[in-house]
Each structure stands twice: as C-alpha cells, then as structure tokens.
Design a protein around this motif. Structure first.
Motif, PDB file in Angstrom:
ATOM      1  N   SER A  60      39.767  39.916  42.706  1.00  0.00           N
ATOM      2  CA  SER A  60      40.552  39.401  41.579  1.00  0.00           C
ATOM      3  C   SER A  60      41.112  40.569  40.785  1.00  0.00           C
ATOM      4  O   SER A  60      40.629  41.705  40.886  1.00  0.00           O
ATOM      5  N   GLY A  61      42.121  40.252  39.954  1.00  0.00           N
ATOM      6  CA  GLY A  61      42.688  41.274  39.084  1.00  0.00           C
ATOM      7  C   GLY A  61      41.677  41.724  38.044  1.00  0.00           C
ATOM      8  O   GLY A  61      41.662  42.892  37.652  1.00  0.00           O
ATOM      9  N   TYR A  62      40.865  40.792  37.595  1.00  0.00           N
ATOM     10  CA  TYR A  62      39.823  41.146  36.621  1.00  0.00           C
ATOM     11  C   TYR A  62      38.927  42.241  37.213  1.00  0.00           C
ATOM     12  O   TYR A  62      38.644  43.257  36.590  1.00  0.00           O
ATOM     13  N   ASN A  91      40.758  45.703  37.642  1.00  0.00           N
ATOM     14  CA  ASN A  91      40.863  46.509  36.422  1.00  0.00           C
ATOM     15  C   ASN A  91      39.524  47.089  35.991  1.00  0.00           C
ATOM     16  O   ASN A  91      39.433  48.283  35.711  1.00  0.00           O
ATOM     17  N   HIS A 146      45.695  43.248  28.784  1.00  0.00           N
ATOM     18  CA  HIS A 146      44.924  42.079  29.219  1.00  0.00           C
ATOM     19  C   HIS A 146      43.408  42.285  29.016  1.00  0.00           C
ATOM     20  O   HIS A 146      42.910  43.409  29.071  1.00  0.00           O
ATOM     21  N   SER A 190      40.974  41.927  30.894  1.00  0.00           N
ATOM     22  CA  SER A 190      40.243  42.628  31.966  1.00  0.00           C
ATOM     23  C   SER A 190      40.337  44.140  31.786  1.00  0.00           C
ATOM     24  O   SER A 190      39.412  44.873  32.157  1.00  0.00           O
ATOM     25  N   ASP A 210      49.517  47.264  30.582  1.00  0.00           N
ATOM     26  CA  ASP A 210      50.191  46.225  31.365  1.00  0.00           C
ATOM     27  C   ASP A 210      51.629  46.718  31.565  1.00  0.00           C
ATOM     28  O   ASP A 210      52.158  47.433  30.704  1.00  0.00           O
ATOM     29  N   SER A 249      51.298  40.033  29.436  1.00  0.00           N
ATOM     30  CA  SER A 249      51.106  38.671  29.926  1.00  0.00           C
ATOM     31  C   SER A 249      51.452  37.599  28.904  1.00  0.00           C
ATOM     32  O   SER A 249      51.990  36.558  29.257  1.00  0.00           O
ATOM     33  N   ASP A 283      49.136  48.123  35.079  1.00  0.00           N
ATOM     34  CA  ASP A 283      48.777  46.814  35.635  1.00  0.00           C
ATOM     35  C   ASP A 283      50.051  45.976  35.766  1.00  0.00           C
ATOM     36  O   ASP A 283      50.620  45.535  34.767  1.00  0.00           O
ATOM     37  N   ALA A 313      50.363  43.020  37.063  1.00  0.00           N
ATOM     38  CA  ALA A 313      49.985  41.634  37.376  1.00  0.00           C
ATOM     39  C   ALA A 313      51.168  40.668  37.249  1.00  0.00           C
ATOM     40  O   ALA A 313      51.359  39.805  38.104  1.00  0.00           O
ATOM     41  N   HIS A 314      51.954  40.827  36.173  1.00  0.00           N
ATOM     42  CA  HIS A 314      53.040  39.864  35.937  1.00  0.00           C
ATOM     43  C   HIS A 314      54.395  40.349  36.420  1.00  0.00           C
ATOM     44  O   HIS A 314      55.371  39.602  36.380  1.00  0.00           O
ATOM     45  N   THR A 366      48.294  41.836  41.018  1.00  0.00           N
ATOM     46  CA  THR A 366      47.499  40.686  41.447  1.00  0.00           C
ATOM     47  C   THR A 366      48.252  39.910  42.528  1.00  0.00           C
ATOM     48  O   THR A 366      49.461  39.987  42.648  1.00  0.00           O
ATOM     49  N   LYS A 418      49.414  35.414  41.404  1.00  0.00           N
ATOM     50  CA  LYS A 418      50.478  34.988  40.486  1.00  0.00           C
ATOM     51  C   LYS A 418      51.759  34.826  41.305  1.00  0.00           C
ATOM     52  O   LYS A 418      51.857  33.883  42.081  1.00  0.00           O
ATOM     53  N   GLY A 435      43.448  37.113  44.462  1.00  0.00           N
ATOM     54  CA  GLY A 435      42.988  38.475  44.654  1.00  0.00           C
ATOM     55  C   GLY A 435      43.915  39.474  43.996  1.00  0.00           C
ATOM     56  O   GLY A 435      44.813  39.086  43.235  1.00  0.00           O
TER      57      GLY A 435
HETATM   58  N1  PMP Z   1      45.854  41.658  34.540  1.00  0.00           N
HETATM   59  C1  PMP Z   1      46.693  40.886  33.836  1.00  0.00           C
HETATM   60  C2  PMP Z   1      47.773  41.544  33.028  1.00  0.00           C
HETATM   61  C3  PMP Z   1      46.548  39.485  33.848  1.00  0.00           C
HETATM   62  O1  PMP Z   1      47.355  38.720  33.132  1.00  0.00           O
HETATM   63  C4  PMP Z   1      45.511  38.915  34.630  1.00  0.00           C
HETATM   64  C5  PMP Z   1      45.305  37.411  34.776  1.00  0.00           C
HETATM   65  N2  PMP Z   1      45.831  36.595  33.870  1.00  0.00           N
HETATM   66  C6  PMP Z   1      44.663  39.753  35.321  1.00  0.00           C
HETATM   67  C7  PMP Z   1      44.862  41.118  35.273  1.00  0.00           C
HETATM   68  C8  PMP Z   1      43.516  39.200  36.099  1.00  0.00           C
HETATM   69  O2  PMP Z   1      43.919  38.788  37.345  1.00  0.00           O
HETATM   70  P1  PMP Z   1      43.052  37.708  38.170  1.00  0.00           P
HETATM   71  O3  PMP Z   1      43.460  36.383  37.628  1.00  0.00           O
HETATM   72  O4  PMP Z   1      43.434  37.946  39.573  1.00  0.00           O
HETATM   73  O5  PMP Z   1      41.615  38.021  37.892  1.00  0.00           O
END
Ligand code: PMP
Length: 392
Positions: free
Chosen positions: A108-110, A113, A134, A136, A177, A181, A206, A208-209, A237, A240, A246
């Motif tokens: 996961s992204g969490y 990070n 974020h 995380s 980021d 987000s 990051d 992610a978005h 991530t 999304k 993942g």
């Molecule tokens: N980084 C950012 C900027 C996010 O917005 C998110 C999820 N909302 C994550 C990491 C975590 O990603 P994941 O949902 O895969 O754990």
C-alpha cells in the motif's frame, strides 16, 4: 471487568457532537462513474479511480489470468518466498515507466511512505515536510524518530529558513506530495529540487494523485516538469488512477536495495497478491497508450470547478481534484446528505484528514464520466447548496 464499552460510547458521542464521527457505507456496485447506494444509482464523484481503470476489461483479464496461473495469495513476504517472476516483471515495467533504474512494489501507499522514510532517516536526522502532506508521510516522519520540521504549505521561504537553521550533522530529507490529496494543488517541484541541491538534502516526492494523470506518459508531476532525475525517491500508488492496489518506490538501484534491507513495512508484510500485481501491470500499459484518458479527466474537473464557482461555491484546486470548501463539519455533512438526495455521491472530508475549520467535499470526476454527468452534478449542487445553506 473494565468498562471499555462505556468509554468507547462516550468517545463516539464526543465525535458525533463535533460532526467528526465516521462510519462505513457499503456500495452495492463496482467503482464506476455511477454507483448503487442505498438502493439507488447515484453519480460517483468521490473515488480515486480517476481514469476509470478499476473496472477496465484489460485489468480484469490480467487479474483473471494471474489468478489462474498464480492463485490468490503470494503466500509469504517478499524476502522469504513471496517474490515471483510476476512481481519482478511488473517492477521492471514500473521502473521503465517512471524513468528510474529500479522500482519496488509495496502492499500500500501507506506502507511505501512509512517504509521509505524509515529506511532513509533516523534519530539525529532531519525531515522537512509540507504541512499538508498525507497522513502516511506524517506517520512515517513520526515513526522514523528523526527531527521533523513541518513547513507551511508550499512555503519555500519557510522551508529554506528551516534548512538554514538545521545543524550540519545528520541526513536531511525533504518530503512532499506532488499533487496534494485534499487540495488538488501542485508542489513547487523545481524549486524544491533547487533547495534540496543547495542544502544537500534528499528529495522524496509522493505522486499518489499525479501518477497516471499528469506527465506526457502519465508518470506524474516530476515527468511533467522534466525533473525525474533531480528527485531521489519517487513514491506512487497503484490503487488510484491505476485502478488496482498497492504502491511503489522508484529510484536508483542502490536506493531500492537499501529499502529492501531497511523498510520494515516492506520486510514484515506479505507480498501483494498476484492478480493485483498483474492488474497494475496492465494499467501501466493502458496509461501510456491512452493519454486521452488523462486529458479527459482534467477537462471534466475544470468544467466542474468553473461551474461550481459560477454557483458561488468555493471550489479550489488546479488539477483533477476539486475540493469545495465548506468549513464547518456539520455543514459539510448536511451538504453531502443533500447531494445524495439529489443523486450525487460526494463524500464530506473532515479533520483530521484536513485542518480544523476546513471541512470540504472533495470531488473527483473520472475519465469515464460524460459531459452530461458533470452538468447533472452542477444542477444537484445548485439545489443542495440552497438546501444546506452553504452558497456564498
Ligand atoms: N499518499 C497519498 C498522497 C495518499 O493520498 C494516499 C491515499 N489516500 C496514500 C499515500 C496511501 O496510499 P494507499 O491507499 O495505497 O495506502
């Protein structure tokens, strides 16, 4: 017996009074442009499935094939026996897409990070983290035991002052980021790369978005700005825009090897399931092959943002994420309820996801929405804003 139940009920009551209680809502259909909730089909404006890939036939087929070939689960953590040819191949494709030497999948992204930050800094080191990063990233900073300097959102002057003030000892890590987000704005990546170079800091971004949505090949904001090589650590991530689940860390071979050895959230967790990995691989191909999807989602978001502003609403952002600022938690809840009554699913975002007093509806169109969907959403907003009393 300790009365945990009573204390839990009291705590939940306090959350309720503050408009901060959260609860789970089950959707009765897949994550598409519209979705079934409570027996009705409503327009879905609250997912991160920006390109509409979560239900795409090519992702489904890749997952199905991997399910047949590899089964449901990887059976172990990556360093034990959970690493497969499939994981290795998708990591090669990820690295080629991101334009880096290597890439590493995370569940996961969490975890990506907290793992990457923990692998890079420890007590005696310094982290410079945008105040709106974020959760995380915030948790990764806390877990690392490094000194954390949170700088005001996108405030380069404050960041530079903090970098200057730091003692010379220890590693410095700037983390941000790329697209924020909950605000939908962009980090000033070029200026951050300059500051990192000038102050001998590691730069971690990051995406992610942004991954899948920005950049000529959809690799993110770093690609769009031509800054890939000036960023040490790229996180993104796969759950999304890429429609699977993942995450990854991408960068130099040495960085990835270090993370394999040091990131506890990589080492002590089961490998991503093969169908998920295969779907992510298929998504990378689609993202590169179909740039029209990202142009479309960005254009729909812009139309939505302009229409909301015309209604007198405080619609912000500069990307495919369109936050509508409400402020008060209860007002945001009322607005979301009124929107649902008018056939639009727009989830209210409240603290601690956003700072106190900045509750909002975070709207995110999908590339698979129609122009008519956006006009329907605007009509619903006009009616709901009157009902909830939130128009300016
Ligand atoms: N980084 C950012 C900027 C996010 O917005 C998110 C999820 N909302 C994550 C990491 C975590 O990603 P994941 O949902 O895969 O754990």
């Amino acid at each position: 017996m300790y009365d945990l139940e009573r204390e839990a009920r009291e705590e939940l009551g306090a959350l309720e009074a503050g408009g901060l209680r959260r609860s789970l809502r089950a959707l009765a259909s897949a994550c598409g442009p519209d979705v079934e909730v409570g027996g009705r089909r409503v327009l879905h404006l609250s997912s991160n499935n920006y390109l509409g890939l979560a239900t795409h036939p090519e992702l489904r087929a890749a997952a199905r094939d991997a399910l047949d070939a590899w089964g449901c689960g990887a059976g172990a953590s990556r360093l034990i026996t959970g690493h497969t040819d499939l994981h290795a191949e998708v990591e090669r494709r990820l690295a080629a897409w991101k334009g880096t030497e290597a890439a590493l999948l995370f569940p996961s992204g969490y975890q990506a990070n907290i793992g990457a930050i923990g692998a890079l800094v420890r007590a005696g080191d310094h982290i410079y983290s945008d105040a709106l990063n974020h959760a995380s990233i915030i948790d990764g900073c806390r877990l690392s035991r490094a000194a954390v300097h949170a700088y005001p959102h996108r405030d380069l002057g404050a960041l530079e002052a903090a970098l200057r003030a730091a003692p010379p000892a220890g590693r410095r890590l700037i983390v941000t980021d790329s697209v924020f987000s909950m605000d939908g704005d962009r980090a000033p990546l070029a200026a951050l790369a300059d500051l990192a170079a000038r102050h001998r800091a590691v730069l971690m971004v990051d995406e992610a978005h942004a991954a899948g949505v920005l950049g000529p090949r959809g690799a993110g904001l770093a690609e769009e700005c031509g800054l890939t090589e000036r960023i040490h650590v790229h996180v993104g991530t796969l759950g999304k825009a890429l429609g699977s689940a993942g995450a990854y860390v991408a960068g130099s071979r040495a960085l990835i090897d270090l993370i394999v050895n040091r990131a506890r959230s990589f080492i002590f967790t089961t490998a991503l399931p093969p169908p998920i990995v295969a779907a992510a691989g298929a998504a990378i191909d689609l993202v590169v092959r179909e740039p029209e999807r990202r142009r479309r989602v960005l254009a729909l978001a812009e139309r939505l943002r302009r229409g909301l502003r015309d209604l007198g609403l405080d619609a912000r952002g500069e990307t495919h994420i369109v936050p509508v600022l409400i402020g008060d938690n209860h007002a945001a809840l009322r607005m979301a309820d009124a929107l649902l009554d008018h056939g639009v699913l727009a989830h209210p975002i409240r603290p601690p996801s956003v700072p106190p007093g900045t509750a909002r509806l975070r709207l995110t169109p999908m590339a698979t929405h129609t122009d008519d969907d956006i006009e329907r959403a605007l009509a619903a907003f006009a009616a709901a804003a009157r009902l909830a009393g939130v128009s300016r």
